[in-house]
Design an enzyme around this catalytic site. Structure first.
Site, PDB file in Angstrom:
ATOM      1  CG  ASP A   1      -0.184  -0.154   2.523  1.00  0.00           C
ATOM      2  OD1 ASP A   1       0.683  -1.042   2.598  1.00  0.00           O
ATOM      3  OD2 ASP A   1      -0.465   0.594   3.481  1.00  0.00           O
TER       4      ASP A   1
ATOM      5  CG  HIS B   1      24.743 -28.698   7.713  1.00  0.00           C
ATOM      6  ND1 HIS B   1      23.597 -28.138   7.188  1.00  0.00           N
ATOM      7  CD2 HIS B   1      25.687 -28.581   6.740  1.00  0.00           C
ATOM      8  CE1 HIS B   1      23.836 -27.714   5.963  1.00  0.00           C
ATOM      9  NE2 HIS B   1      25.086 -27.969   5.667  1.00  0.00           N
TER      10      HIS B   1
ATOM     11  CG  ASP C   1      20.717 -27.420   8.886  1.00  0.00           C
ATOM     12  OD1 ASP C   1      21.613 -27.209   9.724  1.00  0.00           O
ATOM     13  OD2 ASP C   1      20.939 -27.574   7.669  1.00  0.00           O
TER      14      ASP C   1
ATOM     15  CB  SER D   1      25.950 -25.447   3.749  1.00  0.00           C
ATOM     16  OG  SER D   1      25.369 -26.648   3.351  1.00  0.00           O
TER      17      SER D   1
END
Length: 633
Positions: free
Chosen positions: A318, A430, A477, A575
């Protein structure tokens, strides 16, 4: 913390290149009308079947029971904050003081801001606003009364009396009136009008003009609404009378919409940008709007909210620059015009208040943290020819992604991350281990082998891995990296124009399947070759129904993005890097963290990302809401 059914084989491809004030106050009285409120009527109805309407988005959306307090799809007002997807009352001391106008209650008590008074009202379910003034000794509020046998509404504004014009009288205003008089959250059941020729009574002095009134429908008192314009009345003009207030819950007919608060309204009243339900639930699941403005998040807002410099749609739809042209130019002759134009005029007249301005002041104060926008003065034009890669990526400009960081462990860069402000970086769980001294974060990196003049290398203070991260299934993760502060300083690196934070999303509804986003990193260009030395990027789309592609390997908190034909994908070495989505204004949000996938660029197996919005509460519990929220603080 693995569920019994979470025993799938290990995921084939992770994207890392190597393995893994409490204010005391007497209760404020409500506005008392001099006439008896008409008694309610009872209606026998049946329970409504499944709702079918061309403007409704989906039955699934309706099942979520969204209201104006659902901050997944709407902004909280400044006196509320977003907690677990719902706007909850703030404590009054949490409201900003800067540039705030002194506010008076009906008991002539002074508050340092409108926000503070509203926070108190929110906590106590009271309606105490009177007016804005430095001195609250004098009662300057607008006065509303009911007169005559028809209970005609008369408003006294600036010592002059007006009727409420029938053609400017809507359910949002009526809801506020019923909420104030009868303390009914459901508001009004129906509007009532009468022609001026039918209200004359001996001895009554009637106004000769009528005035418009604009409410959002969420106010607790008509004193909080905006009165605008006025016109001379003719005998045949309609004027507003006190509405029939809603009483009791009943089953809705098949021609009615069941509001979340139990009220039934005509189906023709949904998705019309008017808060007919009183809780806003009739404007929350709309794939289009009968009138008004349609937000991308499927919410309908009034046209008067477009271009008023207050963001009402989650993505700022908007307030995109050209939308401001929709506001009608205000006529200084005080004839009828758009509500937004009148409010803009009011906001610039000393002594005349405009609620929208008070809300904007509070929002601007709360939103001190700037994110998602690169330093335009530092952006370098990318003059190099972009080389298309096998996986569909392109070479990035040197300052194109100022939130991209490289995570160095030892002498290797095998993961990326996203700078999110302060001393915080977001990455994949990880990618890290709870040994901060083993890592360095590189800011403003383009070529992994070359240190640029803007590159900064910062040691790590702390690594916070999600406590429920499962390295077998890649559930949860996600991890936070806290950067080490400079000696005798509160910052972790010197100001760097080439570094800007990405914004954190707070709602899983901010971006939807089909939206185009971008992924960046130094990962492999194809699965069989080494990683790239130069930062790569690609535009990809969010993909819905990913559980159908990955089955039990796909969990809550994951998001698929890429191309189903495998032409564009993240790969090993990407990653922890960012999946960035931009709202309508171009503000960048870190929507996903590169997590895992089925090899790279395989048709039917797009990359899987950690969905950052799903972890908003976990992130803010560590970094603080001030660095993470946007208007929902």
């Amino acid at each position: 913390h693995l569920d019994p059914e979470d025993d799938p084989p290990a995921i084939d491809d992770h994207r890392k290149q190597v393995p893994p004030l409490t204010i005391e106050s007497p209760t404020e009285p409500s506005l008392i009308f001099p006439m008896t409120v008409p008694s309610p009527t009872t209606t026998q109805t049946t329970v409504a079947p499944d709702i079918q309407d061309e403007f409704l988005s989906s039955t699934e959306c309706l099942k979520r029971k969204l209201t104006y307090r659902s901050c997944n799809v709407a902004f909280c007002p400044p006196w509320m904050r977003c907690l677990d997807g719902r706007c909850e009352c703030k404590l009054p001391y949490q409201c900003p003081r800067d540039d705030a106008a002194k506010t008076c209650s009906k008991l002539k008590r002074s508050f340092f801001s409108y926000c503070q008074l509203k926070a108190m009202d929110c906590m106590r379910s009271t309606s105490s606003f009177s007016h804005f003034a430095d001195d609250c000794k004098e009662d300057l509020r607008k006065k509303i009364s009911l007169r005559g046998n028809h209970n005609v509404i008369v408003a006294e504004v600036n010592s002059e009396s007006f009727f409420i014009c029938g053609d400017k009288w809507n359910m949002a205003v009526a809801n506020v009136m019923c909420r104030e008089v009868e303390n009914k959250d459901e508001g009004a059941e129906k509007l009532t009008n009468v022609q001026l020729m039918n209200v004359s009574e001996p001895g009554q002095q009637w106004p000769k003009r009528c005035i418009g009134i604009h409410c959002t429908g969420l106010e607790n008192s008509l004193n909080e609404c905006s009165f605008y314009g006025h016109k001379l009345l003719s005998a045949r003009d309609n004027i507003a009378t006190f509405p029939s207030c809603y009483h009791g819950h009943r089953g809705c007919t098949r021609f009615e919409f069941p509001c979340v608060n139990g009220k039934c309204i005509p189906l023709t009243s949904i998705c019309d940008s008017t808060n007919d339900c009183g809780d806003g639930s009739d404007e929350m699941c709309c794939k289009d709007c009968r009138k008004g403005f349609h937000c991308k998040s499927n919410v309908c807002i009034p046209s008067s909210s477009v271009g008023d410099k207050i963001m009402d749609c989650l993505g700022g739809d908007d307030e995109v620059e050209d939308r401001g042209k929709l506001i009608t130019i205000f006529s200084l002759e005080f004839q009828f015009t758009s509500v937004s134009a009148w409010c803009l005029f009011q906001c610039n007249v000393p002594g005349i208040y405009c609620m929208s301005r008070k809300i904007k002041i509070a929002r601007d104060f709360l939103e001190k943290f700037q994110c998602g926008v690169p330093n335009m003065d530092h952006l370098e034009p990318d003059t190099r020819i972009r080389k298309k890669r096998i996986v569909g990526g392109a070479e990035a400009g040197k300052t194109q992604f100022p939130w991209q960081v490289a995570l160095q462990e030892g002498g290797n860069i095998d993961c990326g991350g996203t700078y999110i402000g302060g001393c915080w970086v977001l990455t994949a769980a990880h990618c890290v281990r709870p040994k901060p001294e083993a890592f360095r974060v590189k800011l403003s990196v383009w070529n992994k082998r070359i240190i640029q003049s803007t590159t900064d290398i910062v040691p790590v203070e702390n690594i916070i891995i999600h406590p429920d991260f499962n390295p077998t299934t890649y559930k949860n993760d996600i991890a936070l990296i806290e950067l080490k502060k400079l000696p005798f300083s509160s910052v972790c690196f010197t100001e760097n124009a080439a570094v800007s934070p990405a914004c954190l999303p707070w709602s899983e509804d901010q971006f939807l399947p089909g939206d185009k986003c971008s992924v960046s990193g130094w990962g492999r260009l194809v699965e069989s070759v080494n990683s790239s030395h130069v930062l790569q990027w690609a535009d990809i789309n969010i993909i819905g129904n990913c559980s159908g592609l990955y089955g039990h390997r796909y969990h809550k908190g994951m998001e698929c993005a890429g191309a189903l034909d495998g032409s564009v994908d993240s790969c090993q070495g990407d990653s922890g890097g960012p999946l960035i989505c931009r709202d309508e204004r171009g503000v960048a949000y870190i929507w996903g963290v590169v997590s895992w996938g089925e090899k790279c660029g395989v048709a039917g197996h797009p990359g899987v990302y950690t969905k950052v919005a799903y972890y908003h509460n976990w992130i803010t519990s560590h970094i603080g809401r001030e660095t993470a929220s946007k208007y929902n603080l």
